[in-house]
Design an enzyme around this catalytic site. Structure first.
Site, PDB file in Angstrom:
ATOM      1  N   ASP A  92      93.309 -78.661  73.725  1.00  0.00           N
ATOM      2  CA  ASP A  92      93.603 -79.562  72.604  1.00  0.00           C
ATOM      3  C   ASP A  92      94.040 -78.813  71.359  1.00  0.00           C
ATOM      4  O   ASP A  92      93.214 -78.281  70.627  1.00  0.00           O
ATOM      5  CB  ASP A  92      92.354 -80.402  72.315  1.00  0.00           C
ATOM      6  CG  ASP A  92      92.602 -81.441  71.241  1.00  0.00           C
ATOM      7  OD1 ASP A  92      93.775 -81.753  70.971  1.00  0.00           O
ATOM      8  OD2 ASP A  92      91.621 -81.948  70.671  1.00  0.00           O
ATOM      9  N   ASP A 291     100.575 -81.948  69.448  1.00  0.00           N
ATOM     10  CA  ASP A 291      99.194 -81.990  69.935  1.00  0.00           C
ATOM     11  C   ASP A 291      99.173 -82.035  71.464  1.00  0.00           C
ATOM     12  O   ASP A 291      99.673 -82.978  72.064  1.00  0.00           O
ATOM     13  CB  ASP A 291      98.503 -83.231  69.349  1.00  0.00           C
ATOM     14  CG  ASP A 291      97.039 -83.324  69.718  1.00  0.00           C
ATOM     15  OD1 ASP A 291      96.527 -82.404  70.390  1.00  0.00           O
ATOM     16  OD2 ASP A 291      96.402 -84.329  69.351  1.00  0.00           O
TER      17      ASP A 291
END
Ligand SMILES: *[C@@H]1O[C@H](CO)[C@@H](O)[C@H](O)[C@H]1NC(C)=O
Ligand SMILES: *[C@@H]1O[C@H](CO)[C@@H](O)[C@H](O)[C@H]1NC(C)=O
Ligand SMILES: *[C@@H]1O[C@H](CO)[C@@H](O)[C@H](O)[C@H]1NC(C)=O
Ligand SMILES: *[C@@H]1O[C@H](CO)[C@@H](O)[C@H](O)[C@H]1NC(C)=O
Ligand SMILES: *[C@@H]1O[C@H](CO)[C@@H](O)[C@H](O)[C@H]1NC(C)=O
Ligand SMILES: *[C@@H]1O[C@H](CO)[C@@H](O)[C@H](O)[C@H]1NC(C)=O
Length: 416
Positions: A92, A291
């Site tokens: 992440d 992201d």
């Protein structure tokens, strides 16, 4: 990031389209408060780590693959403790904390695919200490949209792939979250690895001045690619585009903001206001981040509506259908049968400052069981736009934190 309310999305797993399973839609948004938790921990925590990839000249690596249940996340294999225990963690770039579930764990832990890590069985675990908290334990509750995880911070040795598989690299003193309570299932992972810009992220703790990954095709849960941190992470040659990161405002230190100035579908430039993706550096609102932990791209509504209209105008042979309840996506077409091929579509180009990112149709439309949907959505008010991992598949991506640039080039990530 914004001065109040909930702030950012970190992880979005949209199960339905990818797996054909019932529409378990897991949307995880980090709340404002958790950033304070991170900042406070950073100020308060005592740790010693002299490890710096940037100065040692070393590179570490970790195998990365799509989650086996196809829930929309990419999992990176980490190894924690002594002896090392491997576990899959969601990769992440939209958050910082590295965490896994620790034994002992009561009913507040979720089912994970690997045995629980037990700090008592590792010779290298120590709790991190914080002056300001009772008993000096650094406790945290990190909140991501519809999910959260809580526990105490510890320090551990992590083992990574080194320059060769036979030569692993052990890095002591990495601060990580030892979670003993979490919301439910995290896409078949045993935790998460934060790769953001903040002090608790793996990137920052290793002192890596760059890292790269190549996300395997979204529907391919068999292939593995390698995430590299350190000097060997590089991207050269023809077809490589580079764009500068936009300086993160104080309110959002975790994120990798980029400068998106326009979007084309085929050769048509969409009429999107020039400042649609601009970051307001006074209050930290707006902007667009890249992201790896968000599945489908979120776009500020003014841009999303233009993209939606342009796609709709090109698909003249198929009826639209409302599949938002199961897919979470608001533009879907019904194919005549589940085996029908969708019509050909031109590529979509994201015009970044200094470089174009070209998305083939398979990276902006998603096909599943007779549904064919635009794999993008309007953003959640108060959150930035987010370039998600579906749009990043089959692209070699380099985050050069030292040079403050993002580089990318098309690649076959499943065949490395
Ligand atoms: C962590 O925070 C979430 C949401 O803010 C809350 O629902 C949950 O109960 C908290 N967990 C713990 C263990 O405090
Ligand atoms: C988790 O650990 C903390 C700190 O040791 C403890 O106070 C808490 O009760 C534990 N929670 C659960 C659900 O076991
Ligand atoms: C949790 O993940 C496992 C795969 O690791 C899956 O089999 C199970 O159905 C999931 N449970 C929920 C409640 O989503
Ligand atoms: C993935 O592996 C499974 C089992 O080895 C195999 O049945 C399947 O065809 C493979 N899928 C792809 C896309 O290669
Ligand atoms: C940026 O934020 C400030 C403070 O909220 C606000 O006054 C200003 O109008 C915003 N600028 C733009 C271009 O929206
Ligand atoms: C974004 O890129 C445009 C076009 O290259 C440039 O004019 C603008 O100054 C850039 N904005 C930021 C914040 O870097």
């Amino acid at each position: 990031m914004a001065s109040s309310l909930v702030v950012l999305i970190s992880l979005v797993a949209c199960a339905a389209l990818a797996s054909g399973a019932a529409g378990a839609r897991v949307e995880l948004t980090r709340a404002h408060s958790s950033r304070h938790v991170g900042d406070a921990l950073r100020r308060d925590m005592h740790r010693h780590s002299a490890w710096r990839l940037a100065t040692s000249g070393d590179t570490v690596s970790a195998p990365t693959m799509k989650d086996p249940a196809n829930l929309g996340e990419y999992l990176m294999t980490l190894a924690i403790g002594t002896p090392p225990r491997s576990y899959p963690a969601i990769a992440d770039t939209g958050s910082d904390l590295i965490w896994t579930q620790c034994a002992p764990c009561s009913d507040q832990c979720f089912q994970q695919p690997t045995p629980l890590y037990n700090p008592a069985s590792s010779t290298t675990f120590s709790p991190a200490t914080c002056d300001t908290s009772p008993g000096n334990l650094c406790s945290y509750n990190y909140t991501y949209g519809l999910g959260w995880t809580a526990g105490i911070l510890g320090l551990e040795t992590f083992t990574f792939g080194g320059s060769s598989p036979a030569n692993p690299t052990r890095v002591p003193g990495i601060a990580f979250g030892c979670s003993n309570a979490s919301s439910d299932n995290w896409s078949g992972s045993s935790g998460l690895v934060g790769l953001g810009r903040g002090s608790l992220s793996l990137v920052t703790q290793l002192g890596a001045d760059k890292f790269s990954y190549c996300l395997t095709p979204f529907q391919d849960t068999n292939s593995t690619s390698t995430l590299l941190l350190g000097p060997s992470a590089s991207l050269n040659g023809r077809g490589v585009g580079s764009t500068p990161f936009v300086t993160s405002p104080a309110q959002a230190l975790t994120h990798y903001y980029v400068n998106l100035t326009g979007i084309s579908l085929g050769t048509t430039a969409l009429s999107i206001p020039a400042d649609a993706f601009a970051l307001n550096d006074t209050d930290g609102t707006g902007g667009i981040i890249i992201d790896s932990g968000t599945t489908f791209t979120y776009m500020v509504d003014a841009a999303y509506q233009q993209v939606r209209a342009a796609v709709l105008s090109l698909v003249t042979t198929l009826p639209t259908t409302d599949a938002s309840a199961t897919t979470g996506l608001d533009l879907c077409f019904a194919l005549p049968s589940s085996t029908s091929a969708p019509p050909a579509m031109p590529s979509m180009t994201l015009h970044f400052d200094g470089a174009d990112m070209v998305l083939p149709a398979d990276s902006y439309m998603i096909l599943d069981a007779g549904l064919w949907c635009l794999a993008m959505q309007t953003n959640i008010p108060g959150l930035p736009s987010i370039l998600g991992n579906y749009q990043q598949q089959n692209m070699h991506i380099l985050y050069d934190v030292g040079q403050q640039t993002l580089s990318f080039a098309p690649a076959n990530c499943g065949t490395f």
